[in-house]
Motif scaffolding. Sequence first.
Motif, short mmCIF file in Angstrom:
data_model
loop_
_atom_site.label_atom_id
_atom_site.label_comp_id
_atom_site.label_asym_id
_atom_site.label_seq_id
_atom_site.Cartn_x
_atom_site.Cartn_y
_atom_site.Cartn_z
N GLU A 258 0.83 -1.20 0.00
CA GLU A 258 0.00 0.00 0.00
C GLU A 258 0.88 1.26 0.00
O GLU A 258 0.66 2.19 -0.77
N GLU A 259 1.89 1.27 0.83
CA GLU A 259 2.75 2.44 0.89
C GLU A 259 3.47 2.66 -0.45
O GLU A 259 3.54 3.77 -0.96
N LEU A 260 3.98 1.58 -1.02
CA LEU A 260 4.68 1.69 -2.29
C LEU A 260 3.75 2.09 -3.42
O LEU A 260 4.11 2.85 -4.32
N ASP A 681 10.66 -1.06 2.39
CA ASP A 681 12.09 -0.87 2.33
C ASP A 681 12.49 -1.09 0.86
O ASP A 681 12.27 -2.15 0.31
N LEU A 682 13.05 -0.04 0.28
CA LEU A 682 13.32 -0.09 -1.16
C LEU A 682 14.26 -1.22 -1.53
O LEU A 682 14.29 -1.70 -2.65
N MET A 683 15.08 -1.62 -0.57
CA MET A 683 16.06 -2.66 -0.88
C MET A 683 15.46 -4.03 -0.74
O MET A 683 15.51 -4.84 -1.65
N ARG A 684 14.83 -4.28 0.40
CA ARG A 684 14.33 -5.63 0.65
C ARG A 684 13.03 -5.89 -0.09
O ARG A 684 12.69 -7.04 -0.34
N ASP A 685 12.32 -4.85 -0.41
CA ASP A 685 11.01 -5.07 -1.01
C ASP A 685 11.00 -4.77 -2.50
O ASP A 685 10.03 -4.23 -3.03
N ARG A 686 12.08 -5.13 -3.15
CA ARG A 686 12.18 -4.86 -4.59
C ARG A 686 11.02 -5.44 -5.38
O ARG A 686 10.48 -4.80 -6.26
N GLU A 687 10.65 -6.67 -5.03
CA GLU A 687 9.59 -7.32 -5.80
C GLU A 687 8.26 -6.59 -5.63
O GLU A 687 7.56 -6.35 -6.61
N LEU A 688 7.96 -6.24 -4.40
CA LEU A 688 6.73 -5.52 -4.13
C LEU A 688 6.73 -4.18 -4.83
O LEU A 688 5.71 -3.72 -5.33
N LEU A 689 7.90 -3.55 -4.87
CA LEU A 689 8.02 -2.26 -5.52
C LEU A 689 7.72 -2.38 -7.01
O LEU A 689 7.02 -1.56 -7.59
N THR A 690 8.25 -3.42 -7.61
CA THR A 690 7.99 -3.63 -9.03
C THR A 690 6.50 -3.86 -9.26
O THR A 690 5.92 -3.32 -10.21
N THR A 691 5.89 -4.64 -8.39
CA THR A 691 4.44 -4.86 -8.51
C THR A 691 3.69 -3.54 -8.35
O THR A 691 2.80 -3.22 -9.13
N ALA A 692 4.08 -2.77 -7.36
CA ALA A 692 3.40 -1.50 -7.10
C ALA A 692 3.54 -0.56 -8.29
O ALA A 692 2.59 0.11 -8.70
N ARG A 693 4.74 -0.52 -8.87
CA ARG A 693 4.97 0.32 -10.04
C ARG A 693 4.06 -0.11 -11.19
O ARG A 693 3.44 0.70 -11.85
N TYR A 694 3.99 -1.42 -11.38
CA TYR A 694 3.19 -1.95 -12.47
C TYR A 694 1.72 -1.63 -12.25
O TYR A 694 1.04 -1.12 -13.15
N ILE A 695 1.22 -1.90 -11.05
CA ILE A 695 -0.19 -1.65 -10.76
C ILE A 695 -0.50 -0.16 -10.88
O ILE A 695 -1.50 0.24 -11.45
N ALA A 696 0.41 0.68 -10.37
CA ALA A 696 0.18 2.13 -10.42
C ALA A 696 0.09 2.61 -11.86
O ALA A 696 -0.80 3.39 -12.21
N SER A 697 0.98 2.12 -12.71
CA SER A 697 0.92 2.61 -14.09
C SER A 697 -0.30 2.05 -14.81
O SER A 697 -0.89 2.72 -15.64
N ARG A 698 -0.69 0.85 -14.45
CA ARG A 698 -1.90 0.28 -15.06
C ARG A 698 -3.13 1.10 -14.67
O ARG A 698 -3.96 1.45 -15.51
N ILE A 699 -3.21 1.44 -13.41
CA ILE A 699 -4.35 2.23 -12.94
C ILE A 699 -4.40 3.59 -13.63
O ILE A 699 -5.43 4.03 -14.13
N LEU A 700 -3.22 4.26 -13.71
CA LEU A 700 -3.21 5.61 -14.28
C LEU A 700 -3.43 5.61 -15.78
O LEU A 700 -3.94 6.57 -16.35
#
Length: 732
Positions: A258-260, A681-700
């Motif tokens: 959610e934060e990402l 955590d940008l380092m440990r949560d790389r996978e989640l970050l990639t998912t968040a980026r993908y979902i965010a761009s899909r939504i927008l």
Amino acid sequence: MMKFTKPSSEGFVVFPPMSTDLVAGSFVHPIMPASPLETPIEYVKGVGPKRAEWLRVELGIHAAGDLLEYLPFRYEDRSKFANVSDIVSDVASLQFRGVITGLQQVGSKRGSRLVARFQDESGSLELIWFKGAKWIASQIPVQQKVVVFGKPTSYQGKWNISHPEVELESAFERRQGLGLQPIYRTTEKLTNRGMATAGIARLIRSWIAQPEFQVEEVLPQALLDELKMPGREEAFRKVHAPKSPEEADWARKRLKFEELLFLQLSLLQRKKEQTRDVPGVRFKAVGDLFNAFYSNHLSFELTGAQKRVMREIRVDVNTGWHMNRLLQGDVGSGKTMVALLTALLALDNGYQACVMAPTEILANQHLVSFRDALEGLPIRIELLTGSVKNAARKPILDGLASGEVNILIGTHALIEPKVIFKTLGLAIIDEQHRFGVAQRSKLWAKSDPPPHVLVMTATPIPRTLAMTAYGDLDVSVIDEMPPGRKLIKTVHRSDAARLPVFQFMEEEVKKGRQVYVVYPLIEESSMLDYKDLMDGYESISRRFPLPEFRLGIVHGRMKSKDKDIEMERFINGTSQILVATTVIEVGVNVPNASVMVIESAERFGLAQLHQLRGRVGRGGDQSYCVLMTSDELSKDATLRMETMCRTNDGFEIAEVDMDLRGPGDLMGTQQSGVPDLKMADLMRDRELLTTARYIASRILEEDPNLENPQHAILNSTLKRVQLGRPDWSRIS
Ligand code: ADP
Ligand code: MG
């Protein structure tokens, strides 16, 4: 609704006006409906004004929601008990049930400690406190059933536990059924005030247990279903009181996601505003200068990566919108050529270009390479740095205003208000991490519409970090080296092997090559480092005496003029060995230098080692990097040396670096552009970050302004989050 204790005037949170640069924390904007979680922390049951102040100061917890978002950093399984007689190792913390049979203060006043004898059915051990002995002695229940938790250590053949947790068994029983115990980070001050991890846990636990406890959802249900994530309230309940590690993990992921997601939504929206909504100048045509240079002056074929990046740039400068692009490429990958070709595009379309470098040496070098490359073409290039004084400055400034100066190269002297361009169409910024966002925006203001911006950085950063730290820039990557470039051979030698290293340096010098020897001068003021450098210089002078060998030395304490003279001697080959500090780190180009010896290499970070190594291997010769260290190395240092010896790939090195140091340090401090995250955590949560980026761009993509009813919840939360996270808008 949660229960509030009655507010007292003391420590009441005053809502700052919007323009205030908030230091930290959430606040409620007057026109925003307040969410219960935005309630100031002192109104959470059990907190009150005093503790609220400590939580604010020590942990940055300002609002009720901050406390919920203060996630445990690990859990302890407190469901199992061990026997004293079964202790075999000191690796894990263990839990015992038994009785404290006696207490004793031991030792002198200075080295005093409290020792308690603890006994269970199988045997006994000592519990020891070195700090706070007096207070603890008053709290320890003697001759009552207790639960003791801590890590056993062996001393003179006997087991003991220092600073264990001790709790009455009856109190422990009451807490049973909670499964894993959450462990929170805390501080010494808080610990001394009853808010050690257990105190924080109690606070959160009792709040969550209230029947009124309620948390609003911020993500659309459809998205939660798709990602198989729990609702927000459930996630908070489970993360703070999980039944199993799996459950904790599941809940934690949802909260981090959610934060990402909101961070990425925020960045992507802003990126769109900046690129789509700011009109840009158009470089429509590839003109005479570009063509003449490309066919007659360019002495090599562009690499595939350079060509691809040029295509990306050419599309970008002709959309009618403003370009804001980051060019990433390892040292030596040929970024300068891309910069130069882009500058020619600007000139061909009737615009001026400027190049801003972080140091005078680098600005000079750009000047030389631009002038060399463009010789014979009708292009006027000038240099503007702090050392260009009034008399020399005037004609340059006049030429800029009249448009006769086509390309201006310089340091941050370029952004001074007196520097006025006729029509600036392109600003190139080299080595971006040295410049702040504020400086970049001053360049923008030099022209209306603002010039296209191309930021070049030789510090490769991992992709996931780039997505965030440079969230609103488009990123081009040169991931291919010019052909014929030999990989730099890197070896790690201990100080004991100095003689063979000197021998090797001599052989290279006799082949006509040049050598750098770099010393760490972490702080220019450090006398010790300075002495190391001078001692090193002396011993090298003895080993490589005049007149056969010629040495140079460069360090930050020298006058900039003397530095330049020494650099010049090395660049033109007068000196063969340059003893230096990291002043030579960035961008210096001496193709004949083939050996880089780095002294006390364990004291450098990976990014810096990689930068330094990049100073060699710039010509056609085989080049070498020798990492000198002491024999005893920490685990991290060993990994750094191994990584350097294993690979030349800056992106791979950056990944390791991020693992070791974390993203904030990786990017440098204040201007890091790394947002402050509470849960993820940008380092440990790389996978989640990639998912968040993908979902965010899909939504927008589907709903750019978040107007669809199913996105209403995202829209309102995003606005609220942005208000509470002012640092998010300072990124890049
Ligand atoms: P950096 O990316 O570190 O700024 P430079 O632009 O300084 O790298 O390039 C390093 C060297 O490689 C320069 O001497 C440059 O002339 C040369 N170079 C750049 N592109 C090519 C290419 N396509 N083929 C051969 N040499 C190249
Ligand atoms: Mg460069």
